[in-house]
Scaffold this active site. Structure first.
Site, PDB file in Angstrom:
ATOM      1  N   GLU A 156      45.178  28.032  24.254  1.00  0.00           N
ATOM      2  CA  GLU A 156      44.657  26.683  24.045  1.00  0.00           C
ATOM      3  C   GLU A 156      43.234  26.680  23.486  1.00  0.00           C
ATOM      4  OE1 GLU A 156      45.279  24.534  27.729  1.00  0.00           O
ATOM      5  OE2 GLU A 156      47.381  24.199  27.216  1.00  0.00           O
ATOM      6  N   CYS A 161      30.513  25.191  20.046  1.00  0.00           N
ATOM      7  CA  CYS A 161      29.357  25.941  20.526  1.00  0.00           C
ATOM      8  C   CYS A 161      28.174  25.609  19.624  1.00  0.00           C
ATOM      9  CB  CYS A 161      29.672  27.435  20.473  1.00  0.00           C
ATOM     10  SG  CYS A 161      28.286  28.487  20.954  1.00  0.00           S
ATOM     11  N   CYS A 163      25.171  27.367  19.650  1.00  0.00           N
ATOM     12  CA  CYS A 163      24.170  28.443  19.658  1.00  0.00           C
ATOM     13  C   CYS A 163      23.655  28.666  18.224  1.00  0.00           C
ATOM     14  CB  CYS A 163      24.769  29.728  20.227  1.00  0.00           C
ATOM     15  SG  CYS A 163      25.838  30.597  19.082  1.00  0.00           S
ATOM     16  N   CYS A 166      26.243  29.983  15.818  1.00  0.00           N
ATOM     17  CA  CYS A 166      27.223  28.994  15.357  1.00  0.00           C
ATOM     18  C   CYS A 166      26.572  28.021  14.374  1.00  0.00           C
ATOM     19  CB  CYS A 166      27.856  28.261  16.536  1.00  0.00           C
ATOM     20  SG  CYS A 166      29.080  29.295  17.380  1.00  0.00           S
ATOM     21  N   GLU A 309      54.582  25.948  27.170  1.00  0.00           N
ATOM     22  CA  GLU A 309      54.309  25.561  28.551  1.00  0.00           C
ATOM     23  C   GLU A 309      54.773  24.140  28.777  1.00  0.00           C
ATOM     24  OE1 GLU A 309      50.246  25.774  29.852  1.00  0.00           O
ATOM     25  OE2 GLU A 309      49.892  27.619  28.729  1.00  0.00           O
ATOM     26  N   GLU A 355      44.394  26.185  40.402  1.00  0.00           N
ATOM     27  CA  GLU A 355      45.759  25.787  40.030  1.00  0.00           C
ATOM     28  C   GLU A 355      46.762  26.103  41.134  1.00  0.00           C
ATOM     29  OE1 GLU A 355      46.207  27.426  36.080  1.00  0.00           O
ATOM     30  OE2 GLU A 355      45.400  25.586  35.192  1.00  0.00           O
TER      31      GLU A 355
HETATM   32  C1  GLA Z   1      47.286  24.756  30.279  1.00  0.00           C
HETATM   33  C2  GLA Z   1      46.973  26.232  30.298  1.00  0.00           C
HETATM   34  C3  GLA Z   1      47.538  26.966  31.468  1.00  0.00           C
HETATM   35  C4  GLA Z   1      47.427  26.144  32.726  1.00  0.00           C
HETATM   36  C5  GLA Z   1      48.091  24.826  32.503  1.00  0.00           C
HETATM   37  C6  GLA Z   1      48.111  23.934  33.708  1.00  0.00           C
HETATM   38  O1  GLA Z   1      48.337  24.376  29.519  1.00  0.00           O
HETATM   39  O2  GLA Z   1      47.344  26.876  29.109  1.00  0.00           O
HETATM   40  O3  GLA Z   1      46.847  28.177  31.605  1.00  0.00           O
HETATM   41  O4  GLA Z   1      46.098  25.957  33.043  1.00  0.00           O
HETATM   42  O5  GLA Z   1      47.393  24.132  31.504  1.00  0.00           O
HETATM   43  O6  GLA Z   1      48.734  22.740  33.412  1.00  0.00           O
HETATM   44 ZN    ZN Z   2      28.098  30.045  19.374  1.00  0.00          ZN
END
Ligand code: GLA
Ligand code: ZN
Length: 679
Positions: A156, A161, A163, A166, A309, A355
């Site tokens: 994800e 940033c 800095c 960047c 996911e 989590e």
């Molecule tokens: C994201 C992340 C996972 C986890 C889920 C929880 O999609 O990629 O690592 O944290 O959220 O919903």
């Molecule tokens: Zn940076």
């Protein structure tokens, strides 16, 4: 025609999830249990090592892959697939402390402390070097491993940033794009508030009065992300050229243009966490999720994607349980729109940290006798019945445009009426009539080809990127039908207002209108759109208008509806213009859904776009189709909490799960779903 399976030589649905056995190394019996439960849950694919850097490299330069060897070997032995991650999403504390520049710098110029994840500097040469070392180690070690089937690059990617490194990179990116400061000043209209830049070093992305700068900063972040990802995959491509790479996207996530990220991926993967909050009717959520899936399929021209996911039960930020049928419906919805795999976060719940209460296949109870586990196992069963669907897709006759540059340009413009822009919501409203009619659509960006469509829908196409207006004109003149809305064609690529009357760049001719001014309505203001007698679409009645009402003038277009109130009563509110062989519709006001439904339905009839099922689906029901050109698999969904009946007309189907013939009508339970094959 069929696409190749996502994972080479695995023509089955991918089912499984993020698996973090490195959290359980002190409990080997738990890991044994995990393996026992894999078959029972119908899982076959596991994402490994997403946040495991410290376990691989507990001390700088000292590596240990024992646990991963063990898990990879056990997976391979059972014939399961590993989607192996590169661990750059979170880094060891030793690294963050020893090399501060790997940590991100905030907008306030302060270096962030070691904390959380997804917060590395995009530029830091040190971080890039460390990532290269660990990725090379992983690729070297597992390049010939039977379990290694794909790379899950980082996790994800997101964020910015500030800095020095960047900022330097940003200024270099600008120099490359604009070549001269004079050009940049002209494109960004920096003459405003004494902002004319006289040196590249002066250009600070935090300056929030130059809209063009803000749009470019969002583009730069996308570029940084892609550049970082390309850097990550150099050793992967070199050592494992046969293994596809992907990264997990987050749907319509802001400030990252996923179309650019898609180009770096071999297949598209997404994380989808819909909130099925509404007890009566989940249509709105379903619409957004469907559109998200359509976009992911469209990103690779129809190639099936992977839901990397999703949550098998409730996430830790929304604890409403999935009602019976809801999980199955969510997974089938993804498949209906082109997913060749539905996976979860995560396989087993971790005992601690933030989590610990997030839904997973295996709960803290530790066994298979839970409702969620059974729901998951059912999906595993369902997948095995759908092998023939793998690699099939769809070639829609209509497309709806969602464009991140447009989103950013709208977001960063002060006005018109900031809090009302709702680009995503408007996109959804324009997408809805197709979805509700059981018609497949592609979701594309404005720079995609329009060639294969009969109908092109342009919600709030505020920014006209280079060549887009010309391509819209060509599309219509060649016989296509376009439906555009208020706030179309107001700024160019650099977020400068287009001059000479809106919609700009020649679209005034295509639509046969001139948009003179915009009335931003307050919540209590009343306005309506009234269909004119004898309009070509046969629309009738009055519809509520709110938020945005443009005062447009006909310049060749015919009026379909007029405003009903205020000083501009009687002026056009919706028009159609014949341009070459095609038609260009312009909806000048934000209206209630019923108007969009009626107008779009009439356009669907006129353009003879085929519906997947019957003429009219009950509200809250959609049908989607996947086909290889010969066999047609039709997925039907009910997003209401009451049973509904779908009229099947003359067609005959086979229920894929029961094998029974279905004709005349299809009964769907509350939250129900069905998969049919056309006979
Ligand atoms: C994201 C992340 C996972 C986890 C889920 C929880 O999609 O990629 O690592 O944290 O959220 O919903
Ligand atoms: Zn940076």
């Amino acid at each position: 025609m069929k696409y190749a399976p996502i994972l080479t030589k695995f023509p089955h649905f991918l089912h499984g999830g993020d698996y973090n056995p490195d959290q359980w190394l002190k409990h080997p019996t738990v890991i044994d249990e995990d393996f026992r439960l894999m078959a029972l849950s119908g899982c076959n694919t596991f994402s490994l090592g997403i946040f495991s850097w410290t376990s691989y490299e507990p001390e700088e330069g000292k590596f240990n892959f024992d646990w991963l060897d063990m898990i990879m070997d056990r997976l391979a032995k059972k014939g399961y697939n590993a989607i192996l991650a590169t661990p750059s999403g979170a880094r060891p504390a030793w690294m963050a402390l020893k090399y501060p520049d790997v940590r991100r710098m905030g907008r306030d110029g302060l270096r962030q402390p070691y904390n959380g994840r997804h917060n590395h500097c995009w530029t830091s040469p040190l971080y890039r070097e460390k990532v290269n070392v660990i990725n090379t180690r992983l690729a070297e070690r597992y390049k010939n491993h039977a379990a290694l089937k794909a790379w899950h690059v980082s996790n994800e990617y997101n964020g910015e940033c500030f800095c020095d490194l960047c900022l330097k990179s940003w200024q270099g990116w600008l120099k490359n794009k604009y070549k001269t400061l004079d050009n940049l000043n002209e494109c960004w209209w920096t003459y405003f508030w004494s902002h004319t830049y006289t040196a590249w070093e002066q250009i600070d992305p935090r300056d929030d009065c130059i809209d063009g700068l803000k749009v470019d900063w969002a583009r730069f972040i996308t570029w940084q992300c892609c550049d970082f990802m390309k850097h990550e995959i150099v050793p992967l491509k070199k050592l494992t050229p046969h293994v596809p790479v992907t990264t997990n996207m987050m749907g319509f996530f802001d400030r990252m243009d996923y179309w650019a990220v898609a180009d770096v991926c071999d297949f598209i993967a997404d994380d989808a966490y819909p909130t099925w909050y509404d007890t009566e009717d989940n249509t709105e959520m379903a619409l957004l999720l469907s559109a998200t899936h359509d976009m992911h399929r469209s990103m690779k021209g129809g190639k099936p994607f992977l839901v990397m996911e999703s949550c098998p039960s409730a996430t830790n930020w929304q604890s409403r349980l999935k009602r019976p049928g809801v999980h199955k419906r969510e997974m089938l919805l993804a498949i209906a729109h082109g997913a060749d795999g539905t996976m979860y976060f995560q396989y087993r719940k971790g005992r601690g940290a933030c989590e610990k209460l997030h839904g997973a296949i295996i709960d803290h109870a530790g066994h298979e006798h839970t409702r969620v586990f059974k729901d998951v196992a059912e999906i595993g069963q369902i997948h095995t019945r759908l092998d023939d669907v793998i690699g099939t897709s769809i070639k829609p006759e209509a497309a709806v445009v969602y464009d991140w540059d447009v989103k950013h340009a709208l977001d960063f413009s002060t006005g018109p009426t900031n809090e009302k822009k709702n680009y995503l919501d408007t996109f959804k409203k324009m997408y809805k009539p197709f979805w509700q009619s059981g018609i497949s659509v592609d979701v594309i960006q404005s720079t995609c080809s329009f060639d294969n469509y009969k109908v092109l829908v342009l919600p709030m196409l505020f920014m006209l990127k280079k060549g887009v207006a010309e391509r819209i004109g060509k599309f219509v003149s060649a016989g296509g039908t376009v439906i555009a809305t208020y706030l179309t064609g107001m700024v160019d690529d650099y977020d400068r207002c287009l001059t000479g009357g809106w919609p700009g760049c020649g679209l005034r001719k295509v639509f046969g209108i001139w948009n003179e001014e915009l009335d931003g309505l307050a919540p209590d203001d009343k306005q309506q759109v009234v269909a004119v007698k004898g309009n070509r679409l046969g629309l009738k009645g009055k519809f509520k208008a709110y938020d945005y009402c443009e005062r447009i003038h006909q310049e060749g277009a015919k009026t379909i509806a007029v405003y009903g109130m205020d000083f501009y009563a009687g002026e056009p509110a919706a028009t159609v213009n014949t341009f070459g062989k095609g038609e260009a519709y312009y909806i000048a006001a934000r209206t209630e859904d019923a108007f969009l439904m009626e107008l779009t339905s009439a356009v669907i009839r006129e353009t003879r776009i085929e519906k997947i099922l019957s003429e009219t689906l009950p509200e809250g029901v959609t049908a989607q189709m996947r086909t290889d050109g010969k066999r047609e698999f039709i997925f039907v969904f009910n997003f209401k909490t009451k049973g509904q009946t779908v009229d099947l007309g003359q067609a005959k189907f086979k229920d894929v799960f029961s094998g029974k013939t279905v004709k005349d009508e299809l009964k769907l339970e509350a939250n129900g779903s069905a998969v049919l094959e056309r006979m």
